[in-house]
Design a protein around this motif. Structure first.
Motif, PDB file in Angstrom:
ATOM      1  N   VAL A 113      94.318  34.286 -27.199  1.00 21.72           N
ATOM      2  CA  VAL A 113      94.687  35.569 -26.585  1.00 21.72           C
ATOM      3  C   VAL A 113      95.378  35.336 -25.243  1.00 21.72           C
ATOM      4  O   VAL A 113      96.350  36.013 -24.905  1.00 21.72           O
ATOM      5  N   VAL A 114      94.899  34.343 -24.495  1.00 28.20           N
ATOM      6  CA  VAL A 114      95.483  34.056 -23.179  1.00 28.20           C
ATOM      7  C   VAL A 114      96.938  33.601 -23.312  1.00 28.20           C
ATOM      8  O   VAL A 114      97.786  33.967 -22.496  1.00 28.20           O
ATOM      9  N   ILE A 115      97.240  32.823 -24.346  1.00 33.48           N
ATOM     10  CA  ILE A 115      98.626  32.348 -24.502  1.00 33.48           C
ATOM     11  C   ILE A 115      99.441  33.268 -25.409  1.00 33.48           C
ATOM     12  O   ILE A 115     100.491  32.894 -25.910  1.00 33.48           O
ATOM     13  N   ASP A 116      98.979  34.490 -25.593  1.00 33.19           N
ATOM     14  CA  ASP A 116      99.676  35.538 -26.350  1.00 33.19           C
ATOM     15  C   ASP A 116      99.964  35.160 -27.797  1.00 33.19           C
ATOM     16  O   ASP A 116     101.049  35.418 -28.318  1.00 33.19           O
ATOM     17  N   LYS A 117      99.002  34.551 -28.444  1.00 29.10           N
ATOM     18  CA  LYS A 117      99.093  34.265 -29.878  1.00 29.10           C
ATOM     19  C   LYS A 117      98.095  35.148 -30.615  1.00 29.10           C
ATOM     20  O   LYS A 117      97.110  35.616 -30.042  1.00 29.10           O
ATOM     21  N   GLU A 118      98.341  35.348 -31.884  1.00 29.89           N
ATOM     22  CA  GLU A 118      97.436  36.155 -32.689  1.00 29.89           C
ATOM     23  C   GLU A 118      96.243  35.306 -33.133  1.00 29.89           C
ATOM     24  O   GLU A 118      96.410  34.154 -33.532  1.00 29.89           O
ATOM     25  N   THR A 119      95.054  35.876 -33.061  1.00 30.67           N
ATOM     26  CA  THR A 119      93.850  35.170 -33.482  1.00 30.67           C
ATOM     27  C   THR A 119      93.780  35.162 -35.007  1.00 30.67           C
ATOM     28  O   THR A 119      93.790  36.225 -35.627  1.00 30.67           O
ATOM     29  N   PRO A 120      93.700  33.981 -35.627  1.00 31.78           N
ATOM     30  CA  PRO A 120      93.621  33.928 -37.099  1.00 31.78           C
ATOM     31  C   PRO A 120      92.327  34.545 -37.618  1.00 31.78           C
ATOM     32  O   PRO A 120      91.276  34.462 -36.976  1.00 31.78           O
ATOM     33  N   ASP A 121      92.427  35.148 -38.789  1.00 34.81           N
ATOM     34  CA  ASP A 121      91.246  35.782 -39.391  1.00 34.81           C
ATOM     35  C   ASP A 121      90.153  34.765 -39.697  1.00 34.81           C
ATOM     36  O   ASP A 121      88.967  35.089 -39.635  1.00 34.81           O
ATOM     37  N   VAL A 122      90.537  33.545 -40.035  1.00 38.45           N
ATOM     38  CA  VAL A 122      89.533  32.534 -40.356  1.00 38.45           C
ATOM     39  C   VAL A 122      88.688  32.187 -39.125  1.00 38.45           C
ATOM     40  O   VAL A 122      87.503  31.912 -39.240  1.00 38.45           O
ATOM     41  N   LEU A 123      89.279  32.241 -37.938  1.00 37.04           N
ATOM     42  CA  LEU A 123      88.530  31.970 -36.707  1.00 37.04           C
ATOM     43  C   LEU A 123      87.498  33.073 -36.464  1.00 37.04           C
ATOM     44  O   LEU A 123      86.361  32.792 -36.085  1.00 37.04           O
ATOM     45  N   VAL A 124      87.896  34.292 -36.706  1.00 37.91           N
ATOM     46  CA  VAL A 124      86.967  35.420 -36.570  1.00 37.91           C
ATOM     47  C   VAL A 124      85.856  35.315 -37.614  1.00 37.91           C
ATOM     48  O   VAL A 124      84.677  35.549 -37.313  1.00 37.91           O
ATOM     49  N   ALA A 125      86.207  34.915 -38.835  1.00 40.57           N
ATOM     50  CA  ALA A 125      85.208  34.800 -39.902  1.00 40.57           C
ATOM     51  C   ALA A 125      84.196  33.703 -39.593  1.00 40.57           C
ATOM     52  O   ALA A 125      82.990  33.880 -39.819  1.00 40.57           O
ATOM     53  N   ILE A 126      84.660  32.562 -39.085  1.00 42.97           N
ATOM     54  CA  ILE A 126      83.747  31.465 -38.751  1.00 42.97           C
ATOM     55  C   ILE A 126      82.786  31.887 -37.635  1.00 42.97           C
ATOM     56  O   ILE A 126      81.583  31.647 -37.700  1.00 42.97           O
ATOM     57  N   GLY A 127      83.316  32.523 -36.607  1.00 41.37           N
ATOM     58  CA  GLY A 127      82.466  32.988 -35.509  1.00 41.37           C
ATOM     59  C   GLY A 127      81.452  34.025 -35.961  1.00 41.37           C
ATOM     60  O   GLY A 127      80.279  33.970 -35.590  1.00 41.37           O
TER      61      GLY A 127
END
Length: 72
Positions: A40-54
């Motif tokens: 988010v800090v470097i203005d990239k989109e967060t992948p759904d897999v990262l959200v799913a793992i968390g």
């Protein structure tokens, strides 16, 4: 009369195993959180897999740390 109580599970007797599992799930949760914040800090989109793992790590930790219901 013989005692027919169920033997304790490894989760109840092996404290080291429990600590390793909780530590690994906590690390996965923190890595996913830090990775999402960094993206988010470097203005990239967060992948759904990262959200799913968390989310899965948080759910697993909640399941392990919540007290089990007592049967009466």
């Amino acid at each position: 009369m013989q005692n027919l109580a169920t033997p304790p599970t490894p989760l109840q007797t092996d404290v080291l195993l429990y600590r390793i599992v909780v530590s690994c799930l906590g690390a996965a949760m923190l890595i996913a959180l830090i990775g999402a914040i960094a993206l988010v800090v470097i203005d990239k989109e967060t992948p759904d897999v990262l959200v799913a793992i968390g989310s899965a790590a948080i759910g697993a930790l909640a399941g392990l740390l919540a007290p089990s219901p007592v049967r009466g």
